[in-house]
Scaffold this active site. Structure first.
Site, PDB file in Angstrom:
ATOM      1  N   SER A 292     -26.239  28.625  17.599  1.00 49.61           N
ATOM      2  CA  SER A 292     -25.273  28.374  18.655  1.00 49.61           C
ATOM      3  C   SER A 292     -25.159  29.575  19.591  1.00 49.61           C
ATOM      4  CB  SER A 292     -23.915  27.986  18.040  1.00 49.61           C
ATOM      5  OG  SER A 292     -23.063  27.423  19.012  1.00 49.61           O
TER       6      SER A 292
ATOM      7  N   ASP B 180     -26.192  16.302  18.435  1.00 49.63           N
ATOM      8  CA  ASP B 180     -25.554  17.478  19.026  1.00 49.63           C
ATOM      9  C   ASP B 180     -25.521  17.355  20.552  1.00 49.63           C
ATOM     10  OD1 ASP B 180     -24.597  19.986  19.658  1.00 49.63           O
ATOM     11  OD2 ASP B 180     -26.345  21.076  18.910  1.00 49.63           O
TER      12      ASP B 180
ATOM     13  N   HIS C 193     -24.112  19.448  15.515  1.00 45.13           N
ATOM     14  CA  HIS C 193     -24.163  20.887  15.730  1.00 45.13           C
ATOM     15  C   HIS C 193     -23.854  21.662  14.446  1.00 45.13           C
ATOM     16  CE1 HIS C 193     -24.423  24.275  18.418  1.00 45.13           C
ATOM     17  NE2 HIS C 193     -23.232  24.715  18.079  1.00 45.13           N
TER      18      HIS C 193
END
Length: 314
Positions: free
Chosen positions: A160, A255, A287
């Site tokens: 991320s 995601d 995610h």
């Protein structure tokens, strides 16, 4: 004593706890020997001049006295404003990753927004990388790195926002070069990238787009917008300077950031960067699923692909 100081308003374990007096406490675990993986860890200060910034080092306990291992530098996620290298989530994941890949690892703690807005997390991460690289001649301050890190096999890894940082560190290395360190590969797990104009199926996620764009402006008040190279690599004139020869990008089917991760790989190819690029999609996942449920089938597959990526460069 004010009872509100002890009363919990919201329990977001294993990430953080919000108390009724508005305190937010990120959950952290001490370094230790993990009996499940036989991986040992300890904490070190890499920047005493910046509030004693620290990192957590990991090494398989079975490492021989003079054995050299690939060196993995990990950057945690959290949208540049939450999470920690010392949280249970990342501590447990690094133990597993180090054991499976048989590497020595440095998990970087960095300052975060809003008190320390972007690019502060990136600046701290570069300071950490320079500290790591200072051990290349065996004369750095940390014995584990002096004795066991192979600086010709350095890997930058992040998830991320941490993947965003790993990418930016690759660009920085390509431009400025870390003395004594060869970045053999970069691994980006569901990278946090954005853009003003939607790509792929982002038009189906208007609310998520608006929230993340607002969050980006919150964490980087000085930004020019969502086409800022800090968050949108396709607008970076230095993209072709990415300082490694191999990149592995993971995206997850459900995601919202999937389309942006795929777009990143397309722009990297178009930039003129001539390295080897692999893209892996995890079907049916969202995610950071591999951190939320690290024992699920797709997370295990993902871990094995990371290990294979590191080993094929050895």
């Amino acid at each position: 004593m004010d009872s509100s100081k002890q009363e919990i308003a919201h329990d977001f374990s294993p990430f953080f706890i919000v108390y009724k007096d508005s305190r937010v406490v990120q959950l952290k675990v001490p370094s230790s020997l993990d009996p499940k993986t036989n991986v040992e860890s300890k904490d070190v200060v890499y920047s005493p001049h910046e509030n004693g910034l620290s990192a957590r080092l990991y090494i398989p306990r079975s490492t021989h006295q003079n054995q050299k291992l690939p060196l993995l530098v990990y950057f945690h996620g959290g949208c540049f404003c939450i999470e920690s290298a010392f949280s249970p989530t990342y501590h447990n994941y690094l133990n597993s990753l180090v054991a499976e890949a048989n590497v020595i690892a440095v998990s970087v703690e960095y300052r975060q927004a809003p008190e320390n807005p972007v690019p502060c997390p990136h600046d701290d991460s570069w300071t950490a990388l320079k500290w790591v690289a200072s051990h290349f001649n065996g004369q750095g301050p940390e014995d584990w790195l002096n004795r066991h890190a192979d600086f010709q096999r350095v890997f930058l890894v992040g998830d991320s926002a941490g993947a965003n940082i790993a990418h930016r560190m690759g660009i920085k290395h390509g431009l400025d070069k870390l003395e004594g360190a060869n970045i053999a590969g970069i691994i980006l797990c569901q990278p946090y990238f954005l853009g003003e104009e939607p790509v792929g199926d982002e038009t189906n996620h208007i609310n998520q787009r608006e929230k993340l764009q607002g969050l980006w402006r919150f964490t980087c008040p000085s930004t020019s917008g969502c086409d800022d190279p800090w968050i949108s690599p396709g607008f970076d004139p230095n993209l072709a300077s990415l300082g490694c020869t191999k990149v592995l990008v993971f995206v997850a089917e459900k995601d919202f950031l999937r389309a942006r991760g795929v777009y990143y790989t397309e722009k990297l190819k178009e930039s003129g960067w001539d390295g080897d690029l692999q893209v892996v999609e995890s079907k049916g996942e969202d995610h950071i699923f591999h951190l939320i449920n690290p024992t699920c089938e797709n997370a295990v597959v993902m871990l094995k692909k990371i290990v294979a990526f590191i080993n094929q460069l050895n």
